[in-house]
Design a protein around this motif. Structure first.
Motif, PDB file in Angstrom:
ATOM      1  N   ARG A  23       0.841  -1.203   0.000  1.00 37.91           N
ATOM      2  CA  ARG A  23       0.000   0.000   0.000  1.00 37.91           C
ATOM      3  C   ARG A  23       0.879   1.257   0.000  1.00 37.91           C
ATOM      4  NH1 ARG A  23      -3.113   1.130   5.300  1.00 37.91           N
ATOM      5  NH2 ARG A  23      -1.092   2.090   5.686  1.00 37.91           N
ATOM      6  N   ASP A  24       1.923   1.251   0.848  1.00 35.77           N
ATOM      7  CA  ASP A  24       2.824   2.408   0.925  1.00 35.77           C
ATOM      8  C   ASP A  24       3.613   2.577  -0.369  1.00 35.77           C
ATOM      9  OD1 ASP A  24       1.953   3.065   3.370  1.00 35.77           O
ATOM     10  OD2 ASP A  24       3.749   2.445   4.460  1.00 35.77           O
ATOM     11  N   TRP A  25       4.096   1.460  -0.901  1.00 42.10           N
ATOM     12  CA  TRP A  25       4.879   1.485  -2.151  1.00 42.10           C
ATOM     13  C   TRP A  25       4.030   2.124  -3.249  1.00 42.10           C
ATOM     14  CZ3 TRP A  25       4.393  -0.511  -7.085  1.00 42.10           C
ATOM     15  CH2 TRP A  25       5.553  -0.573  -7.858  1.00 42.10           C
ATOM     16  N   LEU A  26       2.749   1.645  -3.332  1.00 42.61           N
ATOM     17  CA  LEU A  26       1.854   2.161  -4.369  1.00 42.61           C
ATOM     18  C   LEU A  26       1.523   3.632  -4.118  1.00 42.61           C
ATOM     19  CD1 LEU A  26       0.468   0.933  -6.839  1.00 42.61           C
ATOM     20  CD2 LEU A  26      -1.570   0.613  -5.449  1.00 42.61           C
ATOM     21  N   SER A  27       1.230   3.986  -2.875  1.00 37.96           N
ATOM     22  CA  SER A  27       0.832   5.374  -2.607  1.00 37.96           C
ATOM     23  C   SER A  27       1.994   6.319  -2.883  1.00 37.96           C
ATOM     24  CB  SER A  27       0.310   5.538  -1.177  1.00 37.96           C
ATOM     25  OG  SER A  27       1.343   5.342  -0.255  1.00 37.96           O
ATOM     26  N   GLN A  28       3.226   5.856  -2.666  1.00 38.84           N
ATOM     27  CA  GLN A  28       4.356   6.728  -2.964  1.00 38.84           C
ATOM     28  C   GLN A  28       4.494   6.961  -4.472  1.00 38.84           C
ATOM     29  OE1 GLN A  28       8.124   5.617  -1.238  1.00 38.84           O
ATOM     30  NE2 GLN A  28       8.267   7.622  -0.302  1.00 38.84           N
ATOM     31  N   ARG A  29       4.187   5.922  -5.262  1.00 39.19           N
ATOM     32  CA  ARG A  29       4.255   6.091  -6.727  1.00 39.19           C
ATOM     33  C   ARG A  29       3.103   6.949  -7.239  1.00 39.19           C
ATOM     34  NH1 ARG A  29       7.812   3.180  -4.472  1.00 39.19           N
ATOM     35  NH2 ARG A  29       9.612   2.784  -5.780  1.00 39.19           N
ATOM     36  N   VAL A  30       1.913   6.749  -6.704  1.00 35.94           N
ATOM     37  CA  VAL A  30       0.757   7.542  -7.164  1.00 35.94           C
ATOM     38  C   VAL A  30       0.967   9.015  -6.814  1.00 35.94           C
ATOM     39  CG1 VAL A  30      -1.720   7.932  -6.821  1.00 35.94           C
ATOM     40  CG2 VAL A  30      -0.855   5.606  -7.073  1.00 35.94           C
ATOM     41  N   THR A  31       1.423   9.287  -5.580  1.00 35.39           N
ATOM     42  CA  THR A  31       1.663  10.687  -5.194  1.00 35.39           C
ATOM     43  C   THR A  31       2.805  11.279  -6.029  1.00 35.39           C
ATOM     44  OG1 THR A  31       3.019   9.873  -3.363  1.00 35.39           O
ATOM     45  CG2 THR A  31       0.770  10.545  -2.831  1.00 35.39           C
ATOM     46  N   ALA A  32       3.818  10.454  -6.345  1.00 32.02           N
ATOM     47  CA  ALA A  32       4.929  10.936  -7.180  1.00 32.02           C
ATOM     48  C   ALA A  32       4.412  11.310  -8.571  1.00 32.02           C
ATOM     49  CB  ALA A  32       6.022   9.873  -7.279  1.00 32.02           C
ATOM     50  N   ALA A  33       3.507  10.479  -9.120  1.00 35.52           N
ATOM     51  CA  ALA A  33       2.956  10.764 -10.457  1.00 35.52           C
ATOM     52  C   ALA A  33       2.184  12.083 -10.436  1.00 35.52           C
ATOM     53  CB  ALA A  33       2.042   9.613 -10.897  1.00 35.52           C
ATOM     54  N   LEU A  34       1.421  12.306  -9.368  1.00 34.67           N
ATOM     55  CA  LEU A  34       0.664  13.561  -9.257  1.00 34.67           C
ATOM     56  C   LEU A  34       1.618  14.760  -9.185  1.00 34.67           C
ATOM     57  CD1 LEU A  34      -2.190  14.750  -8.971  1.00 34.67           C
ATOM     58  CD2 LEU A  34      -1.944  14.563  -6.499  1.00 34.67           C
ATOM     59  N   MET A  35       2.719  14.597  -8.463  1.00 35.44           N
ATOM     60  CA  MET A  35       3.686  15.701  -8.351  1.00 35.44           C
ATOM     61  C   MET A  35       4.372  15.975  -9.691  1.00 35.44           C
ATOM     62  SD  MET A  35       5.336  15.409  -4.555  1.00 35.44           S
ATOM     63  CE  MET A  35       5.802  13.712  -4.564  1.00 35.44           C
ATOM     64  N   VAL A  36       4.635  14.912 -10.454  1.00 37.01           N
ATOM     65  CA  VAL A  36       5.227  15.101 -11.791  1.00 37.01           C
ATOM     66  C   VAL A  36       4.258  15.877 -12.680  1.00 37.01           C
ATOM     67  CG1 VAL A  36       5.936  13.917 -13.903  1.00 37.01           C
ATOM     68  CG2 VAL A  36       6.735  13.081 -11.698  1.00 37.01           C
ATOM     69  N   LEU A  37       2.979  15.466 -12.655  1.00 33.77           N
ATOM     70  CA  LEU A  37       1.957  16.140 -13.459  1.00 33.77           C
ATOM     71  C   LEU A  37       1.890  17.626 -13.082  1.00 33.77           C
ATOM     72  CD1 LEU A  37      -0.464  15.741 -15.466  1.00 33.77           C
ATOM     73  CD2 LEU A  37      -1.906  15.522 -13.443  1.00 33.77           C
ATOM     74  N   PHE A  38       1.851  17.899 -11.802  1.00 29.46           N
ATOM     75  CA  PHE A  38       1.783  19.280 -11.309  1.00 29.46           C
ATOM     76  C   PHE A  38       3.012  20.086 -11.768  1.00 29.46           C
ATOM     77  CE2 PHE A  38       3.020  22.286  -7.934  1.00 29.46           C
ATOM     78  CZ  PHE A  38       1.903  23.106  -7.915  1.00 29.46           C
ATOM     79  N   THR A  39       4.194  19.477 -11.639  1.00 28.08           N
ATOM     80  CA  THR A  39       5.431  20.160 -12.049  1.00 28.08           C
ATOM     81  C   THR A  39       5.374  20.520 -13.531  1.00 28.08           C
ATOM     82  OG1 THR A  39       6.605  18.846 -10.399  1.00 28.08           O
ATOM     83  CG2 THR A  39       7.961  19.986 -12.017  1.00 28.08           C
ATOM     84  N   LEU A  40       4.885  19.570 -14.355  1.00 29.20           N
ATOM     85  CA  LEU A  40       4.796  19.824 -15.798  1.00 29.20           C
ATOM     86  C   LEU A  40       3.817  20.959 -16.095  1.00 29.20           C
ATOM     87  CD1 LEU A  40       4.847  16.178 -17.232  1.00 29.20           C
ATOM     88  CD2 LEU A  40       6.690  17.868 -17.247  1.00 29.20           C
ATOM     89  N   ILE A  41       2.678  20.967 -15.387  1.00 27.63           N
ATOM     90  CA  ILE A  41       1.670  22.014 -15.613  1.00 27.63           C
ATOM     91  C   ILE A  41       2.252  23.393 -15.275  1.00 27.63           C
ATOM     92  CG2 ILE A  41      -0.528  22.935 -14.723  1.00 27.63           C
ATOM     93  CD1 ILE A  41      -1.532  20.037 -14.591  1.00 27.63           C
ATOM     94  N   VAL A  42       2.977  23.472 -14.157  1.00 32.87           N
ATOM     95  CA  VAL A  42       3.585  24.757 -13.767  1.00 32.87           C
ATOM     96  C   VAL A  42       4.652  25.160 -14.796  1.00 32.87           C
ATOM     97  CG1 VAL A  42       4.935  25.968 -12.015  1.00 32.87           C
ATOM     98  CG2 VAL A  42       3.080  24.441 -11.315  1.00 32.87           C
ATOM     99  N   LEU A  43       5.464  24.179 -15.207  1.00 32.03           N
ATOM    100  CA  LEU A  43       6.528  24.482 -16.173  1.00 32.03           C
ATOM    101  C   LEU A  43       5.969  25.001 -17.489  1.00 32.03           C
ATOM    102  CD1 LEU A  43       9.210  21.645 -15.760  1.00 32.03           C
ATOM    103  CD2 LEU A  43       9.446  24.102 -15.304  1.00 32.03           C
ATOM    104  N   VAL A  44       4.887  24.340 -17.966  1.00 35.02           N
ATOM    105  CA  VAL A  44       4.283  24.767 -19.236  1.00 35.02           C
ATOM    106  C   VAL A  44       3.804  26.213 -19.116  1.00 35.02           C
ATOM    107  CG1 VAL A  44       2.256  24.438 -20.724  1.00 35.02           C
ATOM    108  CG2 VAL A  44       3.646  22.474 -20.074  1.00 35.02           C
ATOM    109  N   GLN A  45       3.168  26.533 -17.995  1.00 38.45           N
ATOM    110  CA  GLN A  45       2.669  27.909 -17.818  1.00 38.45           C
ATOM    111  C   GLN A  45       3.825  28.909 -17.773  1.00 38.45           C
ATOM    112  OE1 GLN A  45      -0.889  28.604 -15.643  1.00 38.45           O
ATOM    113  NE2 GLN A  45      -0.803  26.576 -14.729  1.00 38.45           N
ATOM    114  N   LEU A  46       4.935  28.500 -17.171  1.00 42.63           N
ATOM    115  CA  LEU A  46       6.088  29.407 -17.115  1.00 42.63           C
ATOM    116  C   LEU A  46       6.718  29.585 -18.496  1.00 42.63           C
ATOM    117  CD1 LEU A  46       7.829  28.301 -13.780  1.00 42.63           C
ATOM    118  CD2 LEU A  46       6.604  30.433 -14.232  1.00 42.63           C
ATOM    119  N   VAL A  47       6.813  28.463 -19.226  1.00 48.30           N
ATOM    120  CA  VAL A  47       7.437  28.528 -20.558  1.00 48.30           C
ATOM    121  C   VAL A  47       6.600  29.400 -21.500  1.00 48.30           C
ATOM    122  CG1 VAL A  47       7.959  27.127 -22.603  1.00 48.30           C
ATOM    123  CG2 VAL A  47       8.695  26.353 -20.348  1.00 48.30           C
ATOM    124  N   LEU A  48       5.262  29.327 -21.343  1.00 42.11           N
ATOM    125  CA  LEU A  48       4.375  30.097 -22.215  1.00 42.11           C
ATOM    126  C   LEU A  48       4.321  31.582 -21.843  1.00 42.11           C
ATOM    127  CD1 LEU A  48       1.360  27.636 -22.685  1.00 42.11           C
ATOM    128  CD2 LEU A  48       3.292  28.065 -24.224  1.00 42.11           C
TER     129      LEU A  48
END
Ligand code: HEM
Length: 121
Positions: free
Chosen positions: A19-44
Motif C-alpha cells: 500500500r505504501d509502495w503504491l501510494s508513494q508512486r501515485v503521489t509521485a505521479a501527481l507531483m510530476v503532473l503538477f510540475t509539468l503544468i507549472v513548467l508549461v505555464q512558465l514557458v508560455l
C-alpha cells in the motif's frame, strides 16, 4: 528455519508495504503532473516572471484545488519515505519515535503554511 522460503516462508511485519509502495508512486505521479503544468505555464509566459505572474498561475480555482491536492500528496509521500528511512536506519525506539513525531509536526506545519499562502492569492 531452513524451510523458510517459497510458500513456507514466514511472513512477518505490519503488511502495509505494498500500500505504501503504491501510494508513494501515485503521489509521485501527481507531483510530476503538477510540475509539468507549472513548467508549461512558465514557458508560455512572455516577458519577465515576477510576483504577479507567479500569483496569477496559482490564483485560478482549478489550480488552487490541484495545488492543494499536491500539497496533501507531498505530505503523504514524504511521510511514507521518511518513516521508512527512520524504520530502516534508526534502531533505538525512543529516538525513532522522536524523529517520527518531528517529521509529522514539520510536514503538517509546512502543509498548513503552504495552504495559507495558496488561499491568500
Ligand atoms: C516530482 C516530485 C517527486 C517525485 C517524482 C518523487 C518520486 C519518488 C519515488 C518514485 C520514490 C520511491 C523511491 C524508492 O522507493 O526507491 C520516492 C521516495 C521518497 N521521496 Fe520522493 N518524489 C518527489 C518529490 C519529493 C519531495 C518534494 C520530497 C520531500 C519533501 C520527497 C521525499 C521522498 C522521500 C523521503 C522518499 C524516500 C526515500 C528512500 O526511501 O530512500 N519526494 N520519491
Amino acid at each position: 528455519m531452513s524451510d523458510n522460503y517459497g510458500y513456507k516462508r514466514t511472513v512477518v511485519g505490519a503488511h502495509y508495504g505494498l500500500r505504501d509502495w503504491l501510494s508513494q508512486r501515485v503521489t509521485a505521479a501527481l507531483m510530476v503532473l503538477f510540475t509539468l503544468i507549472v513548467l508549461v505555464q512558465l514557458v508560455l509566459t512572455k516577458g519577465p516572471i515576477g510576483y504577479d505572474r507567479w500569483a496569477s498561475i496559482f490564483s485560478s480555482q482549478w489550480m488552487k484545488v490541484l495545488t492543494f491536492s499536491v500539497i496533501l500528496a507531498l505530505v503523504w509521500h514524504a511521510w511514507v519515505g521518511m518513516r521508512n528511512i527512520w524504520m530502516d536506519y534508526i534502531k533505538p525506539v525512543s529516538l525513532r519515535l522522536v524523529l517520527q513525531i518531528f517529521t509529522i509536526v514539520w510536514l503538517v506545519g509546512c502543509a498548513g503554511w503552504g495552504i495559507q499562502v495558496l488561499w491568500r492569492l
